[in-house]
Design an enzyme around this catalytic site. Structure first.
Site, PDB file in Angstrom:
ATOM      1  NE  ARG A  30       4.358  38.970   8.237  1.00 34.52           N
ATOM      2  CZ  ARG A  30       5.085  38.661   7.308  1.00 34.52           C
ATOM      3  NH1 ARG A  30       5.146  39.420   6.231  1.00 34.52           N
ATOM      4  NH2 ARG A  30       5.915  37.799   7.222  1.00 34.52           N
ATOM      5  CG  HIS A  76      -1.446  33.705   8.583  1.00 36.41           C
ATOM      6  ND1 HIS A  76      -1.405  34.755   9.395  1.00 36.41           N
ATOM      7  CD2 HIS A  76       0.030  33.314   8.448  1.00 36.41           C
ATOM      8  CE1 HIS A  76      -0.110  35.072   9.750  1.00 36.41           C
ATOM      9  NE2 HIS A  76       0.653  33.963   8.995  1.00 36.41           N
ATOM     10  CE1 TYR A 120       7.179  11.008   7.937  1.00 32.90           C
ATOM     11  CE2 TYR A 120       8.564  13.322   8.034  1.00 32.90           C
ATOM     12  CZ  TYR A 120       8.014  12.008   7.390  1.00 32.90           C
ATOM     13  OH  TYR A 120       8.818  11.489   6.266  1.00 32.90           O
TER      14      TYR A 120
END
Length: 881
Positions: A30, A76, A120
């Protein structure tokens, strides 16, 4: 003893083991990047998912939610915001030195604004990301199963881009953290190539050798790095892999009117929040801890970042700037911790070690790629050998196939008869009949030759480590050539510790000469070196000006508006087409059309008694004291008030004693003393310099005396050079004398003064610009003397102008000898009119010249001459009642 599913354990051992497992999971999976590709797993998975989806730089954008869903569902197994925030950061040009994601929409700002919701925004791979994934399908990297063992994902990317150092990375793991700053791509590539070229002496390469290429971090937001050589030093950080550096905002002091100053901040330290910084400055001023501030505003726009801090008249700008550095995030510390995973283990890397790990990775990628290509080439060569055998024995092959009952028997018979492999026999059976044509047979033979040559080349490459290093160096050089750019962050070496930190940008800007170039379509830049760019072809510059890097450049529009910008802020390029639009580097509006450019040194270096002479197409001439010119500012100013229907054309620098020469499109010219034009303020329109006939306009303005001849250029490509003495001195606002009697269809398009050895750029209406020397035009007398062709003009085309490289006279010393005479201003506050001042202008030389040419031009205006509408009897614009 176990009872059911309950098992007794040692709690101390279990806690230690569980914590270690968790820590290693965070470290490896990570928080820390791989030293080979410089990516954390989440970044690697985002790029690979986009590659797998086919979201390439040349394809349409995809919704960010679609990409995030692909990453979550396949690779993931974490939260969607973790993936989206990582992808958004990869698209931010203020976070990544070279963004790897091309985002469309709101992806955040330097003010700390969060990206818009993923539904968006849209994204796709950036062009540079393709280098990170190049050759990934050629068995160059190892793949491992994903979290549910249904797919595979790469353990590392091939990374033809040295991403670890180029983009840098930060991360916090368990018990350790990494903070690698971004660097300049060109510098990192140069260091890597240097190591490849000296591979046999790699142990002898020291830190000083590498730092001769890599000056230091290069942050996307620019700024300054302060290296004091003691506590904050780059050499310590690069040598040990850990250290601290001081980073500072780039700020400069601008002079305002009435003795006031302001501070302009154009670059901030890396990861500094602009809104928080402005709030911090406001709080300090409100609490009385920061004195001398009159106004604080944010003038940032699409053209760049800019914070303006206006000061009161009594404030010392240097002291205020020092307090800002001391009390605000305009100066802070950046910790360098070059920690990355090497062979799955976290290791602290020095600069040399990080470069070496990357080179070892690239050499391994090239070896595996070459082995893959060689294997595929041999497979193809084997098939082509079988096809060539069949084509050489075509009748027999056809007969065997016709006599065979099944495909299997045909394959077996072919293998027995011609000693072919099963793959070759299958290829022969699958070969369509069109391949039997003679041209198709030739293609097979040519392909076979090319494949064998490729095989020999790959075998030689795999046998030679030097050739493999050369391949890596060539690929790195290719990346640099395509995406390399200049440094944004300046490294300042301090002497004497932190107490001697410079605050003026003039102390940080090198004192060097360079050329500023502006293309005909409004792209402005400066050369990287003091050499002229190419002056012909489609990329020929429209303006060329030699300047000093500490000068102020003035971009003057045809409307009379002008913008002042520091020369050192211009982008450095090799050709005009790589520059930035004028509207991005200056506050000029997009609809403004550039008329000319000029430069001035800093006000502290300018002498008195110098003026700026400007002229319009309509014949208006204006003289302005050079002291009235403002310094670099975020707003344009009015240099000349241009009347409706007129256009500003030329601006020159004079010491107050020159003569002004105007030339018109119909071949008329007038020369009059600069003293005939009184100094005026910025908002004035000027006075009439020449009386124009209907349909005529001024096409050139210059100052005399000057070395060289007057060069006149016609629209038909013909030109001539005229001695300056052939133009008699007259009074202002006359018709002038005939400079060149032209045919009816030809007009003058340009006038300039220079020596014959100068090379000029001639711009055509339809075709590419051409270059020629001024002495290609013959030296002739003015009036009816013919010129000669200097540029070939094709039918239907015409010359529209020419460019001469020039250098603005530097008003750094007062004129030698007698100072220029100034007119005495009467009690009314206005200078004497041209009517009284023109008495001395009509010399015998002008009168005799007018007689010899048959011109009716008068040397001064008489009261009986008819006034033009809107002007008084002296040619001065009349005041409105």
């Amino acid at each position: 003893m176990e009872i059911g599913l309950v098992r007794k354990i040692d709690i101390d051992h279990e806690m230690q083991q569980s914590y270690l497992d968790y820590a290693m999971s965070v470290i490896v999976s990570r928080a820390l990047p791989d030293a080979r590709d410089g990516l954390k797993p989440v970044h690697r998975r985002i790029l690979y998912a986009m590659h797998d989806m086919g979201v390439r730089p040349n394809t349409a954008y995809k919704k960010s939610a679609r990409i995030v869903g692909e990453v979550l569902g396949k690779y993931h197994p974490h939260g969607d915001m973790a993936v989206y925030e990582s992808m958004a950061r990869m698209a931010q040009d203020f976070s990544m030195r070279y963004p790897l994601v091309d985002g469309q929409g709101n992806f955040g700002s330097m003010d700390g604004d969060s990206p818009a919701a993923m539904r968006y925004t849209e994204a796709r791979m950036a062009a540079l990301s393709e280098y990170m994934l190049s050759d990934i399908n050629k068995e160059t990297v190892q793949f491992s199963p994903n979290f549910d063992d249904t797919l595979v994902e790469p353990d590392v990317l091939p990374a033809a881009l040295p991403n670890l150092l180029v983009n840098g990375i930060t991360g916090i793991a368990v018990g350790m953290s990494t903070s690698i700053p971004p660097h300049n791509l060109s510098e990192v590539v140069d260091a890597l190539i240097y190591m490849l070229n000296n591979w046999n002496k790699l142990d002898d390469i020291n830190l000083d050798d590498l730092m001769s290429f890599i000056q230091g971090p290069d942050f996307p937001t620019g700024g300054l790095i302060l290296d004091d050589g003691e506590e904050y030093t780059l050499k310590t950080a690069y040598g040990r892999g850990r250290g601290r550096i001081q980073i500072r905002a780039r700020a400069h002091i601008e002079e305002m009117s009435r003795g006031r100053n302001r501070i302009g901040v154009t670059e901030l330290p890396f990861m500094t929040n602009k809104s928080s910084l402005i709030g911090r400055i406001a709080d300090l001023a409100r609490d009385g801890k920061l004195e001398g501030l009159a106004d604080l505003r944010d003038e940032s726009d699409r053209q760049g970042m800019r914070i303006v801090i206006e000061l009161i008249k009594t404030a010392d700008p240097e002291e205020v700037l020092g307090e800002l550095y001391k009390r605000t995030p305009m100066q802070n510390t950046f910790s360098i911790i070059m920690l990355a995973l090497v062979d799955g283990e976290p290791r602290m890397l020095s600069l040399k070690q990080s470069l070496r790990v990357y080179l070892d990775h690239r050499l391994e990628i090239v070896r595996k790629r070459s082995e893959y290509d060689l294997r595929r080439a041999k497979e193809r060569s084997h098939i082509l050998e079988g096809l060539l055998t069949a084509l050489s024995n075509l009748d027999e092959v056809i007969d065997i196939i016709r006599r065979s009952r099944t495909v299997e028997s045909a394959r077996t018979n072919l293998c027995k008869r011609f000693k072919l492999s099963e793959i070759q026999a299958t290829a022969i059976l699958d070969m369509p009949l069109r391949r039997l044509a003679s041209l198709e047979r030739k293609k097979i033979e040519d392909e076979y030759k090319e494949i064998n040559a490729s095989i020999r080349s790959l075998e030689a490459l795999l046998k030679s480590p030097k050739k493999m290093r050369d391949v890596v160096a060539e690929e790195l050089a290719s990346v640099k050539e395509k995406y390399g750019d200049r440094r944004r962050t300046q490294v300042v070496m301090l002497q004497g510790g932190q107490d001697t930190i410079p605050v003026r940008m003039s102390d940080l800007t090198p004192d060097a000469q360079t050329w500023v170039m502006v293309s005909t379509d409004g792209l402005v830049s400066r050369m990287m070196e003091d050499k002229l760019p190419r002056q012909s072809g489609n990329e020929a510059p429209g303006w060329l000006l030699r300047v000093n890097t500490r000068d102020t450049l003035y971009l003057v529009a045809e409307s009379g508006e002008a913008a002042a910008i520091p020369v050192h802020s211009l982008p450095e390029t090799d050709k005009p087409s790589d520059g930035l639009p004028v509207v991005k580097v200056s506050p000029l509006r997009s609809q403004e059309k550039l008329a000319t450019i000029l430069s001035l040194p800093p006000k502290s270096a300018m002498a008195e008694g110098w003026y700026v002479i400007s002229a319009t197409r309509g014949g208006m001439v204006k003289k302005t004291d050079i002291a009235e010119f403002p310094g670099p500012a975020a707003k344009p100013f009015t240099l000349v008030k241009v009347n409706e229907g007129d256009r500003l054309g030329w601006v020159k620098i004079s010491d107050g004693t020159a003569d002004i020469l105007l030339c018109t499109a119909r071949g008329m010219a007038i020369r009059f003393a600069e003293e005939d034009v009184r100094p005026m303020g910025m908002v004035a329109a000027g006075v009439m310099g020449i009386k124009l006939k209907v349909g005529d306009e001024v096409i050139g303005m210059d100052l005399l005396p000057q070395a060289g001849e007057v060069f006149l250029l016609g629209s038909n490509g013909k030109a001539k050079r005229v001695p300056p003495d052939d133009f008699p001195k007259q009074g202002r606002y006359g018709q002038g004398v005939v400079a060149w009697k032209l045919p009816a269809a030809v007009r003058l398009v340009g006038m300039g003064i220079g020596k014959g050895t100068l090379r000029a750029t001639f711009h055509l209406a339809k075709f590419a610009a051409k270059m020629a020397r001024l002495d290609d035009a013959p030296a002739r007398k003015r009036s009816a003397a013919r010129g000669a062709e200097v540029v070939e003009v094709r039918s239907g085309d015409r010359i529209i102008g020419f460019t001469i490289p020039w250098e603005t006279p530097r008003p750094v010393e007062k004129p030698q000898g007698k100072p220029p005479a100034r007119r005495k201003t009467p009690a009314g506050g206005r200078a004497k009119s041209a009517k009284s001042g023109a008495k001395s202008a009509g010399t015998k030389e002008a009168k005799s010249s007018a007689k010899s040419t048959g011109s009716k031009t008068r040397t001064r205006r008489t009261p009986t001459q008819k006034k033009l509408p809107g002007f008084d009897s002296n040619g001065t614009p009349a005041k409105k009642k």
